[in-house]
Design an enzyme around this catalytic site. Structure first.
Site, PDB file in Angstrom:
ATOM      1  N   GLU A   1       0.855  -1.193   0.000  1.00 28.34           N
ATOM      2  CA  GLU A   1       0.000   0.000   0.000  1.00 28.34           C
ATOM      3  C   GLU A   1       0.889   1.240   0.000  1.00 28.34           C
ATOM      4  O   GLU A   1       1.763   1.383   0.866  1.00 28.34           O
ATOM      5  CB  GLU A   1      -0.924   0.008   1.216  1.00 28.34           C
ATOM      6  CG  GLU A   1      -1.712   1.291   1.416  1.00 28.34           C
ATOM      7  CD  GLU A   1      -2.500   1.721   0.183  1.00 28.34           C
ATOM      8  OE1 GLU A   1      -2.328   2.889  -0.232  1.00 28.34           O
ATOM      9  OE2 GLU A   1      -3.252   0.907  -0.374  1.00 28.34           O
TER      10      GLU A   1
ATOM     11  N   LYS B   1     -19.791  10.838   2.974  1.00 26.21           N
ATOM     12  CA  LYS B   1     -21.109  10.536   3.529  1.00 26.21           C
ATOM     13  C   LYS B   1     -21.210  10.971   4.987  1.00 26.21           C
ATOM     14  O   LYS B   1     -22.288  11.324   5.470  1.00 26.21           O
ATOM     15  CB  LYS B   1     -21.417   9.043   3.399  1.00 26.21           C
ATOM     16  CG  LYS B   1     -21.948   8.639   2.026  1.00 26.21           C
ATOM     17  CD  LYS B   1     -21.115   9.206   0.885  1.00 26.21           C
ATOM     18  CE  LYS B   1     -21.506   8.785  -0.490  1.00 26.21           C
ATOM     19  NZ  LYS B   1     -20.608   9.343  -1.527  1.00 26.21           N
TER      20      LYS B   1
ATOM     21  N   ILE C   1     -19.867  12.923  -7.985  1.00 27.07           N
ATOM     22  CA  ILE C   1     -18.986  13.623  -7.043  1.00 27.07           C
ATOM     23  C   ILE C   1     -19.314  15.106  -7.001  1.00 27.07           C
ATOM     24  O   ILE C   1     -19.470  15.695  -5.923  1.00 27.07           O
ATOM     25  CB  ILE C   1     -17.511  13.401  -7.429  1.00 27.07           C
ATOM     26  CG1 ILE C   1     -17.129  11.930  -7.221  1.00 27.07           C
ATOM     27  CG2 ILE C   1     -16.590  14.304  -6.615  1.00 27.07           C
ATOM     28  CD1 ILE C   1     -15.744  11.584  -7.737  1.00 27.07           C
TER      29      ILE C   1
ATOM     30  N   GLU D   1     -22.881  15.685  -5.328  1.00 24.14           N
ATOM     31  CA  GLU D   1     -22.892  15.425  -3.888  1.00 24.14           C
ATOM     32  C   GLU D   1     -22.136  16.515  -3.129  1.00 24.14           C
ATOM     33  O   GLU D   1     -22.630  17.056  -2.127  1.00 24.14           O
ATOM     34  CB  GLU D   1     -22.265  14.061  -3.590  1.00 24.14           C
ATOM     35  CG  GLU D   1     -23.141  12.883  -3.960  1.00 24.14           C
ATOM     36  CD  GLU D   1     -22.532  11.546  -3.569  1.00 24.14           C
ATOM     37  OE1 GLU D   1     -23.175  10.522  -3.820  1.00 24.14           O
ATOM     38  OE2 GLU D   1     -21.406  11.525  -3.016  1.00 24.14           O
TER      39      GLU D   1
ATOM     40  N   ASP E   1     -11.389  -0.084  -9.329  1.00 26.38           N
ATOM     41  CA  ASP E   1     -11.464   1.025 -10.284  1.00 26.38           C
ATOM     42  C   ASP E   1     -10.319   1.060 -11.285  1.00 26.38           C
ATOM     43  O   ASP E   1     -10.365   1.835 -12.244  1.00 26.38           O
ATOM     44  CB  ASP E   1     -11.481   2.364  -9.526  1.00 26.38           C
ATOM     45  CG  ASP E   1     -12.711   2.525  -8.662  1.00 26.38           C
ATOM     46  OD1 ASP E   1     -13.582   1.634  -8.696  1.00 26.38           O
ATOM     47  OD2 ASP E   1     -12.806   3.539  -7.941  1.00 26.38           O
TER      48      ASP E   1
ATOM     49  N   HIS F   1     -46.428  -0.901   7.533  1.00 24.89           N
ATOM     50  CA  HIS F   1     -46.937   0.467   7.347  1.00 24.89           C
ATOM     51  C   HIS F   1     -46.442   1.339   8.497  1.00 24.89           C
ATOM     52  O   HIS F   1     -46.405   0.897   9.639  1.00 24.89           O
ATOM     53  CB  HIS F   1     -48.471   0.437   7.340  1.00 24.89           C
ATOM     54  CG  HIS F   1     -49.113   1.782   7.244  1.00 24.89           C
ATOM     55  ND1 HIS F   1     -49.166   2.488   6.063  1.00 24.89           N
ATOM     56  CD2 HIS F   1     -49.701   2.558   8.190  1.00 24.89           C
ATOM     57  CE1 HIS F   1     -49.784   3.644   6.270  1.00 24.89           C
ATOM     58  NE2 HIS F   1     -50.115   3.699   7.558  1.00 24.89           N
TER      59      HIS F   1
END
Length: 462
Positions: free
Chosen positions: A33, A50, A184, A187, A312, A445
């Site tokens: 990483e 978020k 992007i 938002e 991605d 409901h």
């Protein structure tokens, strides 16, 4: 030179669980990483945005409390506290993931930037410039994507934010101009509008959300404009200048005429590109497409046997949950001797504007282009009991039904908790339920999901 049975490059939402799964299967595994554990989702994407969107929604409710008979005379927004809460949540997720990796037997975690230097061989350069070379029987690439910076006159000389750097802005920009009206841009535009920014969004296309049906895109655009966001469509940016630190000027062309747009800050949100340039995949013979994405077959294997790509960095939908599903596909195929394909898998997604947009399956336009004989049923949120009761009636529900078997083949839910309601229809599609069954199913409901009954009631005479 050290050799491992499995080598994972990138600790995103596919790479992290895959590395753990491979290691737990008994394979010696190396995870490399270059920055932080968790990839874009935890560090720059889903988790921080978020979290901040949730804070901004609370500000919006306070601002509009009078609609519910609640009046707040004075309130302030502490942006530093909002950032601190965001950072705390990010650290919680990141640290939890890293501890899980560090306590996994057979797994070695190395920080540094990886680059291919030969056949199934990588060299990792750490922050001190020190290098180590590793080889592996199998390699899995999960390096993700990064913001694209368009070639616009003056942009290189102009200070600007990206979706990554904006989250750490020192204060709320007084007037934020956003290049790009994708998920992007929309938002973040609504988020900062609710925190006090003036927002101007510039989109090259003829309308927002061009991959969605026009009626669905229209309700999102209307909601954003109701919130006071200025939107320019059919608009190309010709030039950008920054006369001083608190001013940015854009020369744009809209429908053949030039306009001047002024703001205080600029956000470039015009797409993302795969992080493959520094990876040097060609050194290992790995093929990429014209945009730099690593090409894979339906089993996520590259043209080089034993080297895979997930998330991605490969072409296709760029969603966290797709990256995670990529891990599941690879794990099933390599560890369980299955032949799981990514072809025709469901691709649900949710845009976290307010109202949310939850989407699954075909749009109406796509279904017709594919030749399906369909029924289309729509219902405005003003007809949804729960929405009326909560006073949040912006949006609509829409479903596409295949006449041949009476099954749902697509849905768009633009409304409060639209993503949750969409998921109900995704499960119905997976279970091959008919629209008649959905019309007659007993839902508690008064939930938003209960409105699925009425959505399909409109097909009763079909």
């Amino acid at each position: 030179m050290q050799h491992f049975q499995a080598l994972v490059i990138g600790s995103g939402q596919g790479g992290t669980p895959l590395a753990k799964k491979l290691a737990n299967s008994g394979q010696t595994t190396l995870l490399v990483e270059k920055r932080w554990i968790g990839g874009t989702c935890i560090n720059d994407g889903c988790t921080p945005t978020k979290t901040m969107i949730a804070d901004a929604r609370k500000a919006f409710i306070i601002q509009n409390g009078y609609k519910w008979g609640i009046y707040v005379n004075n309130y302030t927004i502490d942006f530093e506290q909002i950032r601190e809460r965001k950072d705390k949540v990010v650290q919680q997720f990141r640290n939890g993931s890293q501890k899980g990796l560090e306590h996994t037997p057979n797994l070695t975690l190395v920080f540094g930037e990886a680059a291919f230097t030969g056949d199934k061989t990588i060299t990792v350069t750490n922050s001190k410039g020190e290098q180590e070379t590793y080889t592996a029987d199998k390699i899995f690439i999960n390096t993700g994507a990064q913001p694209v910076i368009p070639d616009i006159e003056g942009l290189k000389q102009t200070p600007y934010y990206t979706s990554t750097t904006l989250l750490d802005a020192p204060y709320v920009p007084p007037h934020l101009v956003i290049l790009g009206a994708g998920y992007i841009g929309l938002e973040l535009g609504q988020l900062f509008k609710r925190l006090g920014s003036e927002i101007t969004i510039i989109e090259r296309g003829s309308r927002l959300l061009q991959h969605e049906d026009e009626d669905v895109a229209d309700v999102i655009q209307q909601a954003l404009q109701e919130d006071g966001i200025r939107i320019f469509t059919n608009t190309n940016v010709l030039k950008v200048t920054a006369p001083d630190e608190a001013e940015v000027n854009l020369t744009v062309q809209q429908n053949g005429r030039q306009l001047q747009i002024e703001g205080t800050h600029l956000l470039v949100a015009s797409g993302r590109a795969p992080q493959t340039k520094q990876l040097h995949p060609a050194a290992a013979g790995i093929a990429t497409d014209e945009r730099g994405f690593i090409t894979v077959n339906e089993y996520l294997e590259t043209n080089v046997p034993g080297i895979y790509a997930l998330g991605d960095v490969k072409p296709g939908p760029a969603f966290t949950h797709i990256s995670y599903n990529d891990y599941i596909v690879i794990a099933h195929n390599l560890l369980n001797n299955q032949r799981v394909s990514i072809h025709d898998r469901p691709v649900p997604y949710c845009m976290f504007t307010d109202p949310q947009l939850g989407r699954i399956g075909y749009t109406e336009k796509q279904a017709r282009e594919k030749g399906f004989d369909i029924w289309v049923t729509t219902m405005p949120m003003t007809h949804v009991a729960r929405a009326i009761e909560t006073g949040e009636t912006r949006g609509l529900m829409k479903a596409i039904v295949n006449k041949a078997d009476n099954q749902v083949i697509g849905a768009a839910i633009a409304g409060t908790e639209g993503g949750e309601v969409m998921t109900m229809l995704q499960l119905a599609m997976m279970g091959k339920l008919t629209w008649q069954q959905l019309r007659e199913t007993i839902f508690a409901h008064p939930l938003y999901a209960e409105s699925i009954n009425n959505l399909f009631l409109q097909l009763e005479d079909k």
